[in-house]
Design a protein around this motif. Sequence first.
Motif, PDB file in Angstrom:
ATOM      1  N   ILE A   1       0.792  -1.234   0.000  1.00  0.00           N
ATOM      2  CA  ILE A   1       0.000   0.000   0.000  1.00  0.00           C
ATOM      3  C   ILE A   1       0.826   1.286   0.000  1.00  0.00           C
ATOM      4  N   ALA A   2       2.169   1.165   0.159  1.00  0.00           N
ATOM      5  CA  ALA A   2       3.002   2.378   0.172  1.00  0.00           C
ATOM      6  C   ALA A   2       4.458   2.035  -0.133  1.00  0.00           C
ATOM      7  N   ASN A   3       5.134   2.977  -0.761  1.00  0.00           N
ATOM      8  CA  ASN A   3       6.598   2.928  -0.870  1.00  0.00           C
ATOM      9  C   ASN A   3       7.123   3.762   0.287  1.00  0.00           C
ATOM     10  N   ILE A   4       8.152   3.267   0.946  1.00  0.00           N
ATOM     11  CA  ILE A   4       8.598   3.925   2.173  1.00  0.00           C
ATOM     12  C   ILE A   4      10.121   4.070   2.207  1.00  0.00           C
ATOM     13  N   LYS A   5      10.564   5.198   2.736  1.00  0.00           N
ATOM     14  CA  LYS A   5      11.973   5.425   3.079  1.00  0.00           C
ATOM     15  C   LYS A   5      11.977   5.774   4.554  1.00  0.00           C
ATOM     16  N   SER A   6      12.800   5.082   5.325  1.00  0.00           N
ATOM     17  CA  SER A   6      12.842   5.336   6.761  1.00  0.00           C
ATOM     18  C   SER A   6      14.260   5.615   7.212  1.00  0.00           C
ATOM     19  N   TYR A   7      14.380   6.428   8.255  1.00  0.00           N
ATOM     20  CA  TYR A   7      15.666   6.826   8.818  1.00  0.00           C
ATOM     21  C   TYR A   7      15.572   6.714  10.324  1.00  0.00           C
ATOM     22  N   LEU A   8      16.585   6.149  10.944  1.00  0.00           N
ATOM     23  CA  LEU A   8      16.667   6.106  12.399  1.00  0.00           C
ATOM     24  C   LEU A   8      17.676   7.167  12.825  1.00  0.00           C
ATOM     25  N   VAL A   9      17.222   8.105  13.646  1.00  0.00           N
ATOM     26  CA  VAL A   9      18.012   9.274  14.001  1.00  0.00           C
ATOM     27  C   VAL A   9      18.154   9.367  15.506  1.00  0.00           C
ATOM     28  N   GLU A  10      19.384   9.514  16.001  1.00  0.00           N
ATOM     29  CA  GLU A  10      19.594   9.712  17.437  1.00  0.00           C
ATOM     30  C   GLU A  10      19.259  11.147  17.797  1.00  0.00           C
ATOM     31  N   GLY A  11      18.506  11.316  18.886  1.00  0.00           N
ATOM     32  CA  GLY A  11      18.115  12.646  19.330  1.00  0.00           C
ATOM     33  C   GLY A  11      19.015  13.169  20.436  1.00  0.00           C
ATOM     34  N   ASN A  12      18.598  14.252  21.019  1.00  0.00           N
ATOM     35  CA  ASN A  12      19.323  14.887  22.122  1.00  0.00           C
ATOM     36  C   ASN A  12      18.561  14.712  23.412  1.00  0.00           C
TER      37      ASN A  12
END
Length: 124
Positions: free
Chosen positions: A113-124
């Motif tokens: 149902i979707a094309n997806i790009k995902s990113y895992l980002v460390e926060g502060n």
Amino acid sequence: MKKSFQCALSAFSLVVIGMAQTALAQTKPAYLVSELEMKDVNAYLNDYAPKIRAVYAQYGATFIVGTSQILSVDQTGAAPQRMVIAKFESMEQAQAYLKSSERAALTPLRDKIANIKSYLVEGN
């Protein structure tokens, strides 16, 4: 007088060491940011989104953003059709979610149902 100073210095040292250990033990949050190009919006909203939100919750994530109201700023090209952001308490927690069997079970539905790009980002 000298003994009371040594006691105060010892107590101060213990407080400083405790604060340092607490600061080192604190983890930074992690954010899973996903850009989606929709193939079937109704299936996404009705079938996939409620299920994946439940999996986020199982892994302690807070669902922050899920929207199609996106304004492209400082970039060429179009903004994604939908943006999702989930906050995890740590990178380890986010990676456990990413490797989970619950998430893997929903991946075929998501990909339909979707094309997806995902990113895992460390926060502060």
